[in-house]
Design an enzyme around this catalytic site. Structure first.
Site, PDB file in Angstrom:
ATOM      1  N   ARG A  59      -8.812 -16.181  -5.063  1.00  0.00           N
ATOM      2  CA  ARG A  59      -8.960 -14.732  -5.268  1.00  0.00           C
ATOM      3  C   ARG A  59     -10.278 -14.211  -4.713  1.00  0.00           C
ATOM      4  O   ARG A  59     -10.439 -13.018  -4.475  1.00  0.00           O
ATOM      5  CB  ARG A  59      -8.879 -14.444  -6.777  1.00  0.00           C
ATOM      6  CG  ARG A  59      -8.629 -12.998  -7.141  1.00  0.00           C
ATOM      7  CD  ARG A  59      -8.701 -12.799  -8.645  1.00  0.00           C
ATOM      8  NE  ARG A  59     -10.007 -13.131  -9.155  1.00  0.00           N
ATOM      9  CZ  ARG A  59     -10.243 -13.912 -10.222  1.00  0.00           C
ATOM     10  NH1 ARG A  59      -9.259 -14.423 -10.917  1.00  0.00           N
ATOM     11  NH2 ARG A  59     -11.477 -14.171 -10.603  1.00  0.00           N
ATOM     12  N   TYR A 112      -2.738  12.914  -1.045  1.00  0.00           N
ATOM     13  CA  TYR A 112      -1.510  12.119  -1.232  1.00  0.00           C
ATOM     14  C   TYR A 112      -1.096  12.178  -2.713  1.00  0.00           C
ATOM     15  O   TYR A 112      -1.907  11.877  -3.601  1.00  0.00           O
ATOM     16  CB  TYR A 112      -1.826  10.683  -0.794  1.00  0.00           C
ATOM     17  CG  TYR A 112      -0.703   9.688  -0.936  1.00  0.00           C
ATOM     18  CD1 TYR A 112       0.419   9.750  -0.116  1.00  0.00           C
ATOM     19  CD2 TYR A 112      -0.792   8.664  -1.863  1.00  0.00           C
ATOM     20  CE1 TYR A 112       1.430   8.812  -0.239  1.00  0.00           C
ATOM     21  CE2 TYR A 112       0.221   7.722  -1.988  1.00  0.00           C
ATOM     22  CZ  TYR A 112       1.327   7.813  -1.172  1.00  0.00           C
ATOM     23  OH  TYR A 112       2.327   6.876  -1.300  1.00  0.00           O
ATOM     24  N   ASP A 184      -9.646   9.433   2.644  1.00  0.00           N
ATOM     25  CA  ASP A 184      -8.416   8.730   3.005  1.00  0.00           C
ATOM     26  C   ASP A 184      -8.222   8.933   4.503  1.00  0.00           C
ATOM     27  O   ASP A 184      -7.930  10.038   4.963  1.00  0.00           O
ATOM     28  CB  ASP A 184      -7.233   9.287   2.204  1.00  0.00           C
ATOM     29  CG  ASP A 184      -5.948   8.507   2.460  1.00  0.00           C
ATOM     30  OD1 ASP A 184      -5.757   8.032   3.601  1.00  0.00           O
ATOM     31  OD2 ASP A 184      -5.120   8.395   1.535  1.00  0.00           O
ATOM     32  N   LYS A 209       0.549   1.596   6.828  1.00  0.00           N
ATOM     33  CA  LYS A 209       1.003   2.509   7.872  1.00  0.00           C
ATOM     34  C   LYS A 209       0.695   1.922   9.253  1.00  0.00           C
ATOM     35  O   LYS A 209       1.370   1.006   9.690  1.00  0.00           O
ATOM     36  CB  LYS A 209       0.370   3.885   7.648  1.00  0.00           C
ATOM     37  CG  LYS A 209       0.537   4.416   6.202  1.00  0.00           C
ATOM     38  CD  LYS A 209       1.948   4.830   5.892  1.00  0.00           C
ATOM     39  CE  LYS A 209       2.236   5.028   4.408  1.00  0.00           C
ATOM     40  NZ  LYS A 209       1.398   5.962   3.677  1.00  0.00           N
TER      41      LYS A 209
END
Ligand SMILES: *Cc1c(COP(=O)(O)O)cnc(C)c1O
Length: 391
Positions: A59, A112, A184, A209
């Site tokens: 991790r 968003y 963003d 994206k």
């Protein structure tokens, strides 16, 4: 290991994207390996007690995660980056890392939508106040910054309605008052807009994206300035966030072809957008890269290009007529997300509270993929014929 870049003129962004993250490859392979790891072994008790090695636990990072993190930081022009399991997780991790009870967040009204839900839900519950501002506010954000304001959050352009924000003016006003600016940056993919050069402290991307670019993985990225990196990194590790090695590999693979894909998305989107602008059914094309469109001047000043995502509003038409148009499209899929190689369309109704959307007709968001634009235009032309027939 890759050879270090030759000295001399700074390398162009396209060149850097090809090299990015490859310092982690071994044995002459072009690409770094995919390390699937939880346990990482130590040779001695002493090494284990002192965690005296580069990789300590799955991790906490592997060569696979470090490679894409370095590449994203290079793409965005920031200090360091972390990868997360989704773009939404990237956005919410930034809010949780930097905000505390009693703080105020200034949030763009065109954000968003799931991020808005997080602010109005979980952040509110944690005692953080969110105040929404109009995307066109620019340097006047200064007047909204109060004693408790900790962060200004931008999304430019807004991913449905495409308002371009004056990010340099907002970031300068925030900095003057000791307030953080986060953005963003998904629409530009970090290739066409450089947030740290514009004064931002934190950049968020839905790597789902354009970075992944093939609609086959969910991933987020957070890039931070050197000053704020320790605070973000600490929060990221406390929350136990980590993105899987196979998804990270897909992101790094996508990133190497990002520049060439985006150039073609842009070329195709400009062709389709210009054709749509001249259609009698279309009221407005919301694509900052199109000359004459809203936000074009600001886009031209601050961006070096445009991705393939834009919206249009239609002249008044019934839901049934719009459905007849969209249901019969052969080359445009209907579905959420974007940034893959394929074209998409979705109808939408913007949700906002301070900056009313000035268009009443049906609104459609297009993602223009890598198909030939002539084929896409023919598909839309047949769609408009169905719209007319159903009217
Ligand atoms: C898709 C998207 C997100 C969220 O990304 P996911 O990977 O779907 O969680 C955040 N911001 C913008 C602008 C997006 O388009």
């Amino acid at each position: 290991m890759q050879k270090p870049p030759r000295s001399g003129a700074p390398l162009k962004p396209e060149t850097r994207l090809v090299a990015a993250g490859r310092a982690y490859s071994e044995h002459g392979m072009v690409n770094p390996a995919v390390y699937r790891a939880s346990t990482i072994l130590y040779p001695t008790v002493e090494a284990l007690t002192e965690r005296r090695q580069q990789y300590t636990y799955g991790r906490r990072g592997t060569p696979s995660s470090r490679a894409i993190e370095d590449a994203v930081a290079e793409l965005e022009g920031g200090f360091r980056a972390k990868m997360l399991p989704s773009g939404l997780a990237a956005a919410t991790s930034v809010l949780l890392a930097f905000l505390k009870p009693g703080d105020q967040l200034l949030m763009v009204d065109t954000v968003y939508h799931p991020v808005r839900e997080f602010c109005d839900g979980m952040l509110k519950r944690l005692g953080v106040e969110t105040v929404y501002y109009a995307p066109g506010i620019g340097g006047n954000i200064s007047g909204m910054i109060g004693e408790h304001t900790r962060m200004v959050y931008c999304e430019s352009p807004g991913s449905q309605t495409m308002e371009v924000q004056d990010v340099p003016a907002i970031a300068a006003a925030a900095k003057a008052k000791g307030v953080l600016t986060a953005i963003d940056n998904t629409w530009s993919a970090g290739h066409f807009f450089k947030p740290f050069a514009a004064g931002c402290d934190i950049s968020i991307q839905a790597a789902t994206k354009y970075i992944v670019g093939h609609s086959d993985a969910m991933l987020g990225a957070v890039t931070v300035s050197e000053e704020h990196w320790p605070a973000y990194r600490h929060a990221y590790e406390q929350m136990g966030l980590f993105a899987g090695p196979d998804d990270n590999f897909l992101a790094l693979r996508g990133l190497h072809t990002l520049a060439v894909r985006l150039d073609r998305h842009q070329q195709n989107a400009l062709a389709v957008a210009a054709w749509l602008r001249d259609r009698p059914e279309v009221e407005a094309v919301l694509y900052p890269a199109l000359p004459g469109a809203a936000g074009h001047d600001l886009w031209k000043r601050d961006f070096t290009g445009a991705s393939g995502l834009f919206s249009v509003t239609l002249r008044p038409a019934s839901d049934r007529a719009v459905a007849a148009m969209l249901d019969g499209l052969a080359l445009f899929g209907m579905g959420f997300s974007w940034g893959g190689f394929e074209s998409l369309v979705v109808p939408f109704r913007p949700h906002r509270t301070v900056a009313p959307f000035p268009h009443a007709g049906p609104a459609l968001r297009f993602h223009i993929g890598l198909e030939h634009p002539g084929d896409l235009i023919a598909d839309l032309d047949a769609g408009f014929a169905r719209l007319k027939a159903a009217a």
